[in-house]
Each structure stands twice: as structure tokens, then as C-alpha cells.
Write an enzyme that holds these catalytic residues in place. Structure first.
Site, PDB file in Angstrom:
ATOM      1  N   LYS A  52      31.362  10.121  25.955  1.00 37.76           N
ATOM      2  CA  LYS A  52      30.315   9.081  26.061  1.00 37.76           C
ATOM      3  C   LYS A  52      28.965   9.713  26.384  1.00 37.76           C
ATOM      4  O   LYS A  52      27.942   9.364  25.790  1.00 37.76           O
ATOM      5  CB  LYS A  52      30.719   8.045  27.125  1.00 37.76           C
ATOM      6  CG  LYS A  52      31.870   7.154  26.663  1.00 37.76           C
ATOM      7  CD  LYS A  52      32.466   6.315  27.789  1.00 37.76           C
ATOM      8  CE  LYS A  52      33.730   5.611  27.306  1.00 37.76           C
ATOM      9  NZ  LYS A  52      34.451   4.902  28.369  1.00 37.76           N
ATOM     10  N   GLN A  96      34.575   4.306  34.623  1.00 40.09           N
ATOM     11  CA  GLN A  96      35.726   4.703  33.802  1.00 40.09           C
ATOM     12  C   GLN A  96      37.028   4.250  34.467  1.00 40.09           C
ATOM     13  O   GLN A  96      37.272   4.556  35.638  1.00 40.09           O
ATOM     14  CB  GLN A  96      35.720   6.234  33.605  1.00 40.09           C
ATOM     15  CG  GLN A  96      36.785   6.734  32.652  1.00 40.09           C
ATOM     16  CD  GLN A  96      36.611   6.239  31.213  1.00 40.09           C
ATOM     17  OE1 GLN A  96      35.520   6.205  30.675  1.00 40.09           O
ATOM     18  NE2 GLN A  96      37.699   5.828  30.605  1.00 40.09           N
ATOM     19  N   ASP A 119      30.144  -2.494  29.148  1.00 39.61           N
ATOM     20  CA  ASP A 119      31.545  -2.475  28.722  1.00 39.61           C
ATOM     21  C   ASP A 119      32.030  -3.891  28.382  1.00 39.61           C
ATOM     22  O   ASP A 119      33.081  -4.068  27.769  1.00 39.61           O
ATOM     23  CB  ASP A 119      32.438  -1.919  29.850  1.00 39.61           C
ATOM     24  CG  ASP A 119      32.858  -0.473  29.601  1.00 39.61           C
ATOM     25  OD1 ASP A 119      32.820  -0.042  28.430  1.00 39.61           O
ATOM     26  OD2 ASP A 119      33.232   0.203  30.572  1.00 39.61           O
TER      27      ASP A 119
END
Ligand code: NAP
Length: 292
Positions: A52, A96, A119
Site C-alpha cells: 500500500k 491493517q 477502507d
């Protein structure tokens, strides 16, 4: 049979984003800025976060990686999230997953303000998605929609079967495919581990979206001719044919089913690369304050 090439499509999207970033900078704007929090040193999580950050650099974003040891307390982690929430130079924040067991993942997800939840996991954003309001769509489902749209796969009026009901893939996918949108307007069946007669159901699918995490679970006898298959699964298995000694398998027996398909995503190179591209897209949208 047409391969839905996620690698190529993701690369196209990243190029489009890079051009937009260059235009923003030309007009005196600032670089979009994504912050990622990584707790512990789990190998897969490290790989995902590094990918990412690398993608951010490639499209001209700024990125910040905040690392914590796996024994970080929940309150310390929440305090860092609060700090980033208040930092106006940061447009998007991701934590994460998975997190160590002593940390409540839902509490962490809810701590990120919806405006920076690129997200798309915050309950407020999931609610907005269900109501068909502008929001950050979860990255993997958003990537699947983007592939269907760019390859002009007809979805309206089709039977869509989803295998798996996770919060990050299966459940949102079932909602998105049923919405009054394009792609969408499907008649959706969401299946899971308690579903009876799965094969009878998958054989009705015009579009089959598979996200259960069992290598090569879907076989040719489970699908009909002309089906479109989206394979989300990623399982790492040992291989003596690769340099690394590992290879990735999807949830679908690609070789066995491909001749029956109109469209199919490969693994690797299908849904996986799209996920990061859509995270970047959400961050760009946030930096332009286009949603909230
Ligand atoms: P998950 O949390 O691992 O859950 C698996 C789901 O599959 C559950 O809903 C489970 O049902 C269902 N399931 C298990 N066995 C089944 C069976 N025999 N028949 C029908 N359903 C069954 O799901 P996930 O996080 O979405 O991950 C799924 C796969 O996608 C994994 O391989 C993961 O690595 C991959 N993934 C890939 C990406 C990407 O970017 N390509 C992103 C996310 C995930 P119950 O709810 O009843 O337990």
C-alpha cells in the site's frame, strides 16, 4: 472466455490517479496523504502494508506508516487514531487487520472518523453504502464493481450468488450487487458455511462471487455454461515449481471451470491488485473532500 485482468486494470487506474494528482499539484493543491497503522510484525500484514505504501509513492501520494509492537494497549492505539483524526494534513487512515486478540477490532474501526475511513469499514459508511448514498466503498468489493464496469459485464436482472459473508467482502458484495445501480440490479443469494445444497444454488448463478478462503473449492460441476466468476480467495500453498517455493491459489479451480465461463478473474492478477487501486481512489476522493 474473457479474463478479467485485474493487474492491467489496476495499473490503468493508478495511472489515472497519478495524472489527477499531478493536476492537483499544478493548481497549487497538496498531495493526497494516506496514513496506515500496523500493529505487530505478522508477515502477511507487513506485505500488504508495504504494498500500500509503495502504491502511494507510485501515484504521487504522501504516506505515513505508524508501527506499534503487538503488545500495544488498546488505549494507546485509540489515542494514535484520535491524533490522526485531528491531523488535517492526513486524508485517509487505515488500520491493517487482523489486530492482536486483546484489541477490539470493532472499537478501532469505529474510532476512525467516517470522513477518513478510506477502507470503508466504519458502520456509518457501511450504512451509507446500504442506503446507496455517496460513501467510501470497501476496497475489495469496490474493485470487483470496477472490473465488472470496465469490462462491461451485464449485471442487471442476473442471478448473482456470493459465497462467504465476511464484513469486508461477501456481505458488502451482496448488498452492492442488489443495489439499483450499474453494476448491480442483480437477484442476489448470499451463501455461507451453513448453506444447504450449495451446488444447486451455485448452478443458478449468472455471476458467482467466491470469497471463502478454501483453495479450488468451486469446481466445474458447480457452475453453468456462460457464468461470470469473480474469485476473491487467496491461499498460499507450497510449490516446487516456483523460485519462492510458494504459489497462490484462488477459491476456484480455474483450469477446470474456465471453458464454461464468459468472464473469469485469475488468481493471482485478478481481484487482488484491484483492492489497493481502490484504496488509492478512496484517498484521492477524500483529499478532494468530495464526499463529506
Ligand atoms: P472469511 O472471514 O475468511 O470468511 C469466510 C466465509 O466463507 C465465511 O462467511 C464462511 O461462512 C464462508 N464459508 C466457509 N466455508 C464455507 C463452505 N464450505 N461453504 C460456503 N461458505 C463457506 O472471509 P474473507 O475475509 O472474505 O476471506 C475470504 C478469502 O478471500 C480468503 O482467501 C482471503 O485471503 C481472501 N481475500 C482476498 C482479498 C483480495 O484483495 N483479493 C481481500 C480480502 C480477502 P460462516 O460465516 O458461516 O463461517
Amino acid at each position: 472466455m474473457i479474463i478479467l485482468d485485474g493487474k492491467k486494470t489496476a495499473s490503468d487506474i493508478k495511472e489515472e490517479i497519478a495524472i489527477e494528482v499531478a493536476n492537483l499539484l499544478d493548481k497549487g493543491g497538496k498531495k493526497p496523504h494516506l496514513a496506515a497503522i500496523l500493529v505487530g510484525s505478522d508477515g502477511a500484514s507487513e506485505t500488504y502494508v508495504k504494498a500500500k505504501v509503495k502504491a502511494c509513492v507510485k501515484v504521487g501520494f504522501e504516506s505515513t506508516l505508524v508501527r506499534f509492537d503487538s503488545n500495544v494497549s488498546e488505549s494507546e492505539l485509540l489515542a494514535e487514531i484520535e491524533k490522526i483524526n485531528r491531523n488535517s494534513s492526513i486524508d485517509g487512515l487505515i488500520v491493517q487487520l487482523p489486530l492482536p486478540k486483546h484489541i477490539d477490532e470493532m472499537k478501532v474501526t469505529e474510532a476512525i472518523i467516517p470522513e477518513k475511513d478510506v477502507d470503508g469499514f466504519h458502520p456509518a459508511n457501511i450504512g451509507r453504502m446500504a442506503l446507496n448514498l455517496p460513501t467510501y466503498l470497501p476496497a475489495t468489493p469496490a474493485g470487483i464493481l470496477e472490473l465488472l464496469e470496465r469490462y462491461e459485464v451485464e449485471t442487471s436482472g442476473k442471478n448473482c450468488v456470493v459465497i462467504g459473508r465476511s464484513h469486508i467482502v461477501g456481505s458488502p458484495m451482496s448488498i452492492l450487487m442488489a443495489r439499483n445501480n450499474n453494476p448491480g440490479n442483480c437477484t442476489v443469494t448470499l451463501t455461507h458455511s451453513r448453506t444447504k445444497n450449495l451446488k444447486e444454488i451455485t448452478k443458478t448463478a449468472d455471476i458467482l462471487i467466491v470469497a471463502l478462503g478454501k483453495a479450488e473449492f468451486v469446481t466445474a460441476d458447480m457452475v453453468k455454461e456462460g457464468v461470470t466468476i469473480i474469485d476473491v480467495g487467496i491461499t498460499r500453498v507450497k510449490s516446487d515449481k516456483t523460485k519462492s517455493g510458494w504459489k497462490l491459489l484462488g477459491d476456484v479451480d480455474f483450469k477446470g471451470v474456465k471453458s464454461k465461463c464468459d468472464f473469469i478473474t485469475p488468481v493471482p492478477g485478478g481481484v487482488g491488485p484491484m483492492t489497493i487501486a481502490m484504496l488509492l481512489k478512496n484517498t484521492l476522493i477524500s483529499s478532494k473532500s468530495q464526499l463529506y
